[in-house]
Every structure is written in structure tokens, then in C-alpha cells.
Write an enzyme that holds these catalytic residues in place. Sequence first.
Site, PDB file in Angstrom:
ATOM      1  N   LYS A   6       0.819  -1.199   0.000  1.00 50.29           N
ATOM      2  CA  LYS A   6       0.000   0.000   0.000  1.00 50.29           C
ATOM      3  C   LYS A   6       0.855   1.251   0.000  1.00 50.29           C
ATOM      4  CE  LYS A   6      -1.315   1.164   4.739  1.00 50.29           C
ATOM      5  NZ  LYS A   6      -0.322   0.387   5.398  1.00 50.29           N
ATOM      6  N   GLY A  56      -2.977  -7.260   8.605  1.00 51.08           N
ATOM      7  CA  GLY A  56      -2.531  -6.678   7.360  1.00 51.08           C
ATOM      8  C   GLY A  56      -2.765  -5.176   7.344  1.00 51.08           C
ATOM      9  N   CYS A  57      -2.975  -4.623   6.171  1.00 52.46           N
ATOM     10  CA  CYS A  57      -3.193  -3.186   6.026  1.00 52.46           C
ATOM     11  C   CYS A  57      -4.336  -2.720   6.909  1.00 52.46           C
ATOM     12  CB  CYS A  57      -3.492  -2.868   4.570  1.00 52.46           C
ATOM     13  SG  CYS A  57      -4.036  -1.171   4.297  1.00 52.46           S
ATOM     14  N   TYR A  58      -4.078  -1.725   7.735  1.00 57.19           N
ATOM     15  CA  TYR A  58      -5.115  -1.303   8.667  1.00 57.19           C
ATOM     16  C   TYR A  58      -6.255  -0.534   8.010  1.00 57.19           C
ATOM     17  CZ  TYR A  58      -1.683   2.632   9.158  1.00 57.19           C
ATOM     18  OH  TYR A  58      -0.766   3.638   8.956  1.00 57.19           O
ATOM     19  N   TRP A  59      -6.104  -0.128   6.758  1.00 53.70           N
ATOM     20  CA  TRP A  59      -7.213   0.538   6.071  1.00 53.70           C
ATOM     21  C   TRP A  59      -8.444  -0.370   6.021  1.00 53.70           C
ATOM     22  CZ3 TRP A  59      -4.209   2.518   1.139  1.00 53.70           C
ATOM     23  CH2 TRP A  59      -3.365   3.584   1.519  1.00 53.70           C
TER      24      TRP A  59
END
EC number: 1.8.4.11
Length: 229
Positions: A6, A56-59
Site C-alpha cells: 500500500k 494486514g493493512c489497517y485501512w
Amino acid sequence: MARPSKALASRALAPLILAALAVATPARAERVVSAPAPVLDAAPTRKLETAVFAGGCYWGVEGVFSHVKGVKLAVAGFAGGPRNQQVDYARVSGGDTGYAEAVRVTYDPKQVSYGTLMRIFFSVVADPTLLNRQGPDRGTQYRSALFPLNGEQERAARAYLAQLGKSGLWRDPIVTKVERFTGFQDADRYHQDFLRKNPRHPYILRWDAPKLAAFRDMYPALYSDSPSA
């Protein structure tokens, strides 16, 4: 060859690259499973509780949890590293701080239990068989982990991981860990509510919007159209 991440999506050419990926790949970014209801759950209380998840990606993690009924607040940040070390996205992205991208969830246990949050997490957010990675992101900062904040959560977390291991839903062994909670550091404002504020971002379209759609379709009674603050 540089791996996609990301962070790459923030560079000038990344939107074009990720947009091409979105067209070339299926709508569902990752495998969705119907995780079982927990046999052992944390005992409910009369006050708001807090839980911390790394997946994983905190978004995407924040984006899904913010739409759970009973969740009052979901905050993107970092957990799992040394207690007295100050970090930010740039430092954690190096992969050598011990921290993982994580989300702090404040919830009303009268409306949603810790066990239900774990069930949602492993159904549509994180694959518990992937070691130090989720989606396109690689490194210990993208590991999946549960960070219990009390004994009730720890018992429920360990029991649920054991339950998942016996469920037969995954061919590979469960590698998600229960980790000691050493504190939580908020990410900067840019990363907060990223899915809600950037619904057309290529990374969101490719990896995180499908998670939110899967949650809505799989658990409609738990889904809230209005995200928490």
C-alpha cells in the site's frame, strides 16, 4: 523486484498499476469463509470495551470494524512492539520495529461480543494461515495477531484460534498469534477512516472494498450502513 504494497499505492504511478490489477483480477480480493461462532466468548460487561486486532493493512481492518453494529470507534495504529518505542507509519513500514499495523476497536459488549468481532475478523478480514502477510503486503508489520487487553479476552482468543484450527476451513495451519499487549499508538490523520474518505482509491477498490462487501453480505444483521466515528 519490489513487492506491491500500500506504500507503493501512494506513489505517482501506483494508481494506474493498481487500477490495472483491479480490472485483471476477480471482484473478491481474498477468500471469504464462514468462521464458526465461538464456543467460548468473553463475558459481557456493562461498560464499553476495547479490543485490538492486527490483520494486514489497517485501512481494510478499520473499514470493516467501523461498520459493525455496536462498534463505537475504530482507530488505525500500531501494536506489538516495545512499550516505550515511538513509531509512525514510515518507521513501521521498515519491518524491523516489532510493531504491526493494527486497529483499536471500542465496542459495546451488550450489542456485539468480543467473540463476534473475532468471527467477523477471520471470516472477511484476515486469513489466519498467512505468515507475516495479507493481500499484497509482506513483512512482520502485516502479520495477523490478537492483542487481548484482559484475561477474558485472552481466554476467548486462545480458545477461538484452537477452534479455528479444528474447523477444517483452511488446509494450512493457523499461524495467527495471541500477543502480549504493550500499548497502542495511533496512526496519523491521513490513515484514519481511509476507506470511507477514499472509496475510489485503487488499493481500496482492489483489496478492502471487497472485504466490506463480504461482511455486509455475510452478516447483514451485524452490518451498519453508517460507520462509527
